[in-house]
Design a protein around this motif. Structure first.
Motif, PDB file in Angstrom:
ATOM      1  N   ASP A  62     -44.741  64.571 103.759  1.00  0.00           N
ATOM      2  CA  ASP A  62     -43.592  63.973 104.449  1.00  0.00           C
ATOM      3  C   ASP A  62     -44.052  62.880 105.415  1.00  0.00           C
ATOM      4  O   ASP A  62     -43.656  62.840 106.584  1.00  0.00           O
ATOM      5  N   LYS A  72     -44.314  59.448 107.245  1.00  0.00           N
ATOM      6  CA  LYS A  72     -43.322  58.448 107.648  1.00  0.00           C
ATOM      7  C   LYS A  72     -43.999  57.349 108.464  1.00  0.00           C
ATOM      8  O   LYS A  72     -44.996  57.590 109.142  1.00  0.00           O
ATOM      9  N   GLN A  74     -46.046  65.858 112.855  1.00  0.00           N
ATOM     10  CA  GLN A  74     -44.604  65.942 113.078  1.00  0.00           C
ATOM     11  C   GLN A  74     -44.318  66.724 114.357  1.00  0.00           C
ATOM     12  O   GLN A  74     -43.371  66.413 115.074  1.00  0.00           O
ATOM     13  N   GLN A  99     -39.559  56.328 109.582  1.00  0.00           N
ATOM     14  CA  GLN A  99     -38.910  56.242 108.272  1.00  0.00           C
ATOM     15  C   GLN A  99     -39.906  56.590 107.159  1.00  0.00           C
ATOM     16  O   GLN A  99     -41.068  56.199 107.220  1.00  0.00           O
ATOM     17  N   PRO A 100     -39.448  57.313 106.125  1.00  0.00           N
ATOM     18  CA  PRO A 100     -40.342  57.686 105.018  1.00  0.00           C
ATOM     19  C   PRO A 100     -41.022  56.456 104.417  1.00  0.00           C
ATOM     20  O   PRO A 100     -40.428  55.377 104.333  1.00  0.00           O
TER      21      PRO A 100
END
Length: 98
Positions: free
Chosen positions: A38, A40, A80, A96-97
């Motif tokens: 994940d 980003k 994260q 943002q990814p």
């Protein structure tokens, strides 16, 4: 008698967003190697990722070292958990990814 230690400092240039997006697949592959998913883009040369593999010692640092060795650019990676602790409007929270 004084001893002077001379260190040559080599500065690795930061990767910008265009560079990071251009090398997206390879960056995500390196991240996955260290159990980071994940991923980003948070701004400048900074990424945020979810660390899921516990067996890798200091996975964010391992990722940054391999990225620097592979691309000759500095890309910082923050967990994260770190991003979640930042103020609501920070670029870490608005990442943002890739």
């Amino acid at each position: 008698m004084a001893i002077t230690v001379h260190q040559d400092t080599v500065t690795v240039p930061d990767a910008d967003e265009a560079f990071i997006r251009e090398h997206r697949d390879a960056i995500l592959e390196i991240a996955a190697k260290f159990g980071i998913y994940d991923v980003k883009y948070a701004g400048r040369n900074r990424l945020v990722g979810t660390v899921v593999r516990i067996g890798v010692m200091l996975p964010t640092y391992a990722f940054m070292g391999e990225v620097e060795e592979t691309f000759g650019r500095c890309i910082l990676l923050f967990s994260q958990k770190h991003a979640d602790l930042q103020p609501e409007g920070s670029d870490f929270r608005q990442a943002q990814p890739l």
